[in-house]
Motif scaffolding. Structure first.
Motif, mmCIF file in Angstrom:
data_model
loop_
_atom_site.group_PDB
_atom_site.id
_atom_site.type_symbol
_atom_site.label_atom_id
_atom_site.label_comp_id
_atom_site.label_asym_id
_atom_site.label_seq_id
_atom_site.Cartn_x
_atom_site.Cartn_y
_atom_site.Cartn_z
ATOM 1 N N ALA A 155 21.717 78.812 77.883
ATOM 2 C CA ALA A 155 20.471 78.040 77.858
ATOM 3 C C ALA A 155 20.328 77.199 79.116
ATOM 4 C CB ALA A 155 20.425 77.155 76.615
ATOM 5 N N ALA A 208 19.426 79.429 82.006
ATOM 6 C CA ALA A 208 18.050 79.902 81.904
ATOM 7 C C ALA A 208 17.032 78.771 82.016
ATOM 8 C CB ALA A 208 17.855 80.633 80.580
ATOM 9 N N LYS A 258 16.386 76.612 79.649
ATOM 10 C CA LYS A 258 15.711 76.482 78.361
ATOM 11 C C LYS A 258 16.316 75.335 77.561
ATOM 12 C CE LYS A 258 14.553 81.337 78.006
ATOM 13 N NZ LYS A 258 14.676 82.567 77.222
ATOM 14 N N LEU A 266 17.393 69.350 77.381
ATOM 15 C CA LEU A 266 16.872 70.163 78.468
ATOM 16 C C LEU A 266 17.675 69.786 79.702
ATOM 17 C CD1 LEU A 266 14.854 72.142 79.711
ATOM 18 C CD2 LEU A 266 13.325 70.212 80.091
#
Length: 152
Positions: A61, A64, A66, A80
């Motif tokens: 994550a 990426a 995300k 985040l």
């Protein structure tokens, strides 16, 4: 004994001694020094990862860009991650601003995002709205989800 109780210096020393004993006992009762308290505070806010698989999902994550969820103090939090290259100066500038405002670097980022959401910013609360609680006010202002959906 009466002379002792009437002597302000003696009474001051007695009270100082009592405070010293109580403070010492309180520190022993807590069972930690200042460093120990800091260590406890840090572990209390430390995110928990249950398995290597969870850790791998978080890594993917982050790579990426995300958002992902993690438990902090047993409560789910959305995270985040923002990445900076090795030559970027943004982390140092954010830290300098955080130090100047006496807040965490995360709070600087949160404030910046909040100020620049444009059409996705919070909508004004209607003038005739009367909140029955702080929680209801935060939900009405769009700062938080209603309690029954916050954990989903």
């Amino acid at each position: 004994m009466q002379d002792f109780l009437n002597n302000p210096v003696a009474m001051g020393m007695l009270l100082f001694g009592i405070c010293l004993i109580v403070g010492s006992a309180a520190m022993r009762w807590i069972g930690t020094s200042k460093e120990g308290i800091t260590r406890i505070e840090q572990s209390a806010t430390k995110p928990t990862v249950e398995s290597q698989e969870e850790l791998e999902q978080i890594k993917l994550a982050i790579e990426a860009g995300k958002p992902f969820n993690i438990l902090v103090n047993g409560k789910p939090h959305s995270v985040l991650a923002v990445r900076f290259g090795p030559r970027d100066t943004m982390p140092e500038r954010i830290q300098a601003m955080a130090d100047e405002w006496s807040i965490n670097p995360e709070d600087v980022g949160y404030r910046a995002l909040t100020q620049h959401l444009g059409q996705y910013a919070l909508k004004p609360i209607p003038a005739d709205f009367e909140a029955k609680s702080v929680d209801e006010l935060l939900v009405a202002g769009g700062l938080q989800k209603p309690r029954n959906t916050a954990l989903h």
